[in-house]
Enzyme design. Structure first.
Site, PDB file in Angstrom:
ATOM      1  N   PRO A 180       0.784  -1.239   0.000  1.00 45.61           N
ATOM      2  CA  PRO A 180       0.000   0.000   0.000  1.00 45.61           C
ATOM      3  C   PRO A 180       0.820   1.295   0.000  1.00 45.61           C
ATOM      4  O   PRO A 180       0.260   2.368  -0.172  1.00 45.61           O
ATOM      5  CB  PRO A 180      -0.815  -0.113   1.285  1.00 45.61           C
ATOM      6  CG  PRO A 180       0.011  -0.992   2.179  1.00 45.61           C
ATOM      7  CD  PRO A 180       0.727  -1.953   1.276  1.00 45.61           C
ATOM      8  N   ASP A 223       3.476   2.862 -11.428  1.00 45.72           N
ATOM      9  CA  ASP A 223       2.588   4.034 -11.487  1.00 45.72           C
ATOM     10  C   ASP A 223       2.523   4.744 -10.137  1.00 45.72           C
ATOM     11  O   ASP A 223       3.296   4.438  -9.239  1.00 45.72           O
ATOM     12  CB  ASP A 223       1.201   3.633 -12.008  1.00 45.72           C
ATOM     13  CG  ASP A 223       0.655   2.453 -11.241  1.00 45.72           C
ATOM     14  OD1 ASP A 223       0.672   2.510  -9.996  1.00 45.72           O
ATOM     15  OD2 ASP A 223       0.236   1.461 -11.878  1.00 45.72           O
ATOM     16  N   LYS A 273      -0.365   8.782 -13.778  1.00 46.85           N
ATOM     17  CA  LYS A 273      -0.781  10.158 -14.061  1.00 46.85           C
ATOM     18  C   LYS A 273       0.300  11.139 -13.634  1.00 46.85           C
ATOM     19  O   LYS A 273       0.887  10.990 -12.576  1.00 46.85           O
ATOM     20  CB  LYS A 273      -2.027  10.493 -13.234  1.00 46.85           C
ATOM     21  CG  LYS A 273      -3.278  10.022 -13.858  1.00 46.85           C
ATOM     22  CD  LYS A 273      -4.473  10.454 -13.014  1.00 46.85           C
ATOM     23  CE  LYS A 273      -5.639   9.578 -13.376  1.00 46.85           C
ATOM     24  NZ  LYS A 273      -6.545   9.285 -12.306  1.00 46.85           N
ATOM     25  N   GLY A 313      -0.466  -2.056  -3.875  1.00 47.24           N
ATOM     26  CA  GLY A 313      -1.295  -3.051  -3.198  1.00 47.24           C
ATOM     27  C   GLY A 313      -1.045  -4.434  -3.769  1.00 47.24           C
ATOM     28  O   GLY A 313       0.093  -4.864  -3.946  1.00 47.24           O
ATOM     29  N   ASP A 314      -2.124  -5.121  -4.079  1.00 48.10           N
ATOM     30  CA  ASP A 314      -2.050  -6.444  -4.697  1.00 48.10           C
ATOM     31  C   ASP A 314      -2.407  -6.308  -6.185  1.00 48.10           C
ATOM     32  O   ASP A 314      -3.347  -5.591  -6.524  1.00 48.10           O
ATOM     33  CB  ASP A 314      -3.051  -7.393  -4.015  1.00 48.10           C
ATOM     34  CG  ASP A 314      -2.994  -8.775  -4.637  1.00 48.10           C
ATOM     35  OD1 ASP A 314      -2.169  -9.576  -4.181  1.00 48.10           O
ATOM     36  OD2 ASP A 314      -3.742  -9.042  -5.598  1.00 48.10           O
ATOM     37  N   THR A 327      -2.891  -5.474   0.153  1.00 52.17           N
ATOM     38  CA  THR A 327      -3.837  -4.547  -0.468  1.00 52.17           C
ATOM     39  C   THR A 327      -4.145  -3.362   0.470  1.00 52.17           C
ATOM     40  O   THR A 327      -3.971  -3.455   1.690  1.00 52.17           O
ATOM     41  CB  THR A 327      -5.124  -5.302  -0.875  1.00 52.17           C
ATOM     42  OG1 THR A 327      -5.923  -4.443  -1.686  1.00 52.17           O
ATOM     43  CG2 THR A 327      -5.924  -5.754   0.322  1.00 52.17           C
ATOM     44  N   ALA A 328      -4.564  -2.247  -0.130  1.00 59.93           N
ATOM     45  CA  ALA A 328      -4.747  -1.003   0.626  1.00 59.93           C
ATOM     46  C   ALA A 328      -5.618  -1.179   1.866  1.00 59.93           C
ATOM     47  O   ALA A 328      -5.326  -0.600   2.924  1.00 59.93           O
ATOM     48  CB  ALA A 328      -5.342   0.066  -0.286  1.00 59.93           C
ATOM     49  N   MET A 355     -11.491   3.335  -4.874  1.00 54.34           N
ATOM     50  CA  MET A 355     -11.795   4.249  -5.987  1.00 54.34           C
ATOM     51  C   MET A 355     -13.170   4.898  -5.821  1.00 54.34           C
ATOM     52  O   MET A 355     -13.886   5.105  -6.803  1.00 54.34           O
ATOM     53  CB  MET A 355     -11.744   3.480  -7.323  1.00 54.34           C
ATOM     54  CG  MET A 355     -10.366   2.999  -7.664  1.00 54.34           C
ATOM     55  SD  MET A 355     -10.308   2.026  -9.174  1.00 54.34           S
ATOM     56  CE  MET A 355     -10.956   0.475  -8.602  1.00 54.34           C
TER      57      MET A 355
HETATM   58  N1  SAH Z   1      -4.326  -2.905  -6.340  1.00 54.15           N
HETATM   59  C1  SAH Z   1      -4.557  -1.864  -5.371  1.00 54.15           C
HETATM   60  C2  SAH Z   1      -5.831  -1.108  -5.658  1.00 54.15           C
HETATM   61  C3  SAH Z   1      -5.807  -0.373  -6.979  1.00 54.15           C
HETATM   62  S1  SAH Z   1      -7.278   0.545  -7.282  1.00 54.15           S
HETATM   63  C4  SAH Z   1      -4.593  -2.490  -3.967  1.00 54.15           C
HETATM   64  O1  SAH Z   1      -4.626  -3.717  -3.846  1.00 54.15           O
HETATM   65  O2  SAH Z   1      -4.562  -1.744  -2.988  1.00 54.15           O
HETATM   66  C5  SAH Z   1      -6.810   2.159  -6.744  1.00 54.15           C
HETATM   67  C6  SAH Z   1      -7.505   2.517  -5.464  1.00 54.15           C
HETATM   68  O3  SAH Z   1      -6.931   1.809  -4.381  1.00 54.15           O
HETATM   69  C7  SAH Z   1      -7.406   3.963  -5.056  1.00 54.15           C
HETATM   70  O4  SAH Z   1      -8.328   4.755  -5.745  1.00 54.15           O
HETATM   71  C8  SAH Z   1      -7.716   3.875  -3.584  1.00 54.15           C
HETATM   72  O5  SAH Z   1      -9.100   3.721  -3.372  1.00 54.15           O
HETATM   73  C9  SAH Z   1      -7.055   2.575  -3.218  1.00 54.15           C
HETATM   74  N2  SAH Z   1      -5.709   2.755  -2.640  1.00 54.15           N
HETATM   75  C10 SAH Z   1      -4.545   2.286  -3.125  1.00 54.15           C
HETATM   76  N3  SAH Z   1      -3.528   2.565  -2.287  1.00 54.15           N
HETATM   77  C11 SAH Z   1      -4.074   3.225  -1.239  1.00 54.15           C
HETATM   78  C12 SAH Z   1      -3.560   3.754  -0.017  1.00 54.15           C
HETATM   79  N4  SAH Z   1      -2.268   3.668   0.290  1.00 54.15           N
HETATM   80  N5  SAH Z   1      -4.431   4.343   0.841  1.00 54.15           N
HETATM   81  C13 SAH Z   1      -5.744   4.419   0.553  1.00 54.15           C
HETATM   82  N6  SAH Z   1      -6.281   3.950  -0.574  1.00 54.15           N
HETATM   83  C14 SAH Z   1      -5.467   3.344  -1.462  1.00 54.15           C
END
Ligand code: SAH
Length: 249
Positions: free
Chosen positions: A18, A41, A63, A95-96, A124-125, A176
């Protein structure tokens, strides 16, 4: 599609976790250190790229101010092209890779091109947020299930099974969802979830700048507006959000 000869290039989809660089897995860090090219990214946390070889090519596909991220199709092509150059390509994803990360599409594109792909899971987040702000996603007094949903807007609407999400005894984590927060709050209440259900917004969990904004299902939109909340952030709804320690760790 043309079949890549075996031995030519390979790829790894690596979960970066995360944000906090220490939350990448040992396997992810090892493969990242071996890669010839690293595609990443905005969601990849600070310091994680330092685990790549100094000579490795680094390709940013996220972005930047005033520019959208590279379209998903172009990212898939890029991964295939780099692997076809004979490189070991690491696709680093926040995340994952398989939790709302579009890793599935990248996997399909690489496999269709005959490229070997290894997948390395990541924290994951939602798990990072729960750990950093000290709320167990399934504390037995509050939740017997936990749902991860996407709040991504389709045609300016959030399309989810509101009745299922509004069930009691459940933790709902929405990824998201910042742009659709007003609709999410309203639709869940319309589906029967009480407006005073504990809820929180969590911005950049595990990053140095992480912040949590606790409130209720009904008050979240106002809190987001007042604090000018921007992605990436999670929406956490359910009794466990009431256990959140605001200062974080
Ligand atoms: N694959 C990622 C998620 C990707 S979708 C995972 O497993 O975490 C992108 C969304 O993930 C963002 O819009 C937000 O909602 C969330 N996200 C990713 N990293 C985050 C973080 N450190 N803190 C809070 N939300 C996060």
């Amino acid at each position: 599609m043309m079949k890549t000869p075996s031995g030519v290039g390979r790829a790894a989809l690596i979960g970066a976790g995360p944000g906090d660089a220490e939350l990448i897995t040992l396997k992810g860090a090892r493969l990242l250190g071996q890669a010839d090219a690293v595609v990443y990214d905005n969601l990849v946390g600070p310091g994680i790229l330092d685990l790549a070889r100094p000579g490795a090519e680094r390709v940013f596909v996220g972005k930047t101010a005033g520019r959208h991220s590279l379209p998903q199709e172009d990212i898939c092509h890029l991964l295939v092209d780099k692997a076809r150059e004979g490189k070991f390509v690491a696709r680093l994803k926040g995340g994952d890779p398989f939790v709302f990360g579009r890793g599935g599409e990248e996997l399909e594109a690489l496999r269709a091109a005959g490229i070997d792909v290894e997948i390395v899971p990541g924290v994951t987040a939602a798990l990072g947020a729960a750990a950093s702000f000290g709320f167990p996603l399934t504390h037995r007094d509050h939740a017997q299930s936990c749902v991860f949903a996407t709040g991504h807007l389709k045609d300016r609407r959030v399309d989810l099974d509101w009745t299922a999400l509004a069930r009691p005894g459940q933790t709902v984590v929405i990824y998201m969802g910042v742009a659709g927060l007003d609709a999410i709050s309203a639709r869940l209440q319309a589906a029967g979830m009480p407006g005073d259900t504990p809820a929180a917004l969590i911005h950049r969990a595990t990053w140095p700048s992480q912040r949590a904004y606790p409130g209720t299902l009904a008050t979240l939109p106002e809190i987001a507006g007042k604090n000018q909340l921007r992605p990436p952030a999670l929406i956490v709804i359910g009794g466990v959000a009431g256990l959140l320690r605001r200062e974080g760790k």
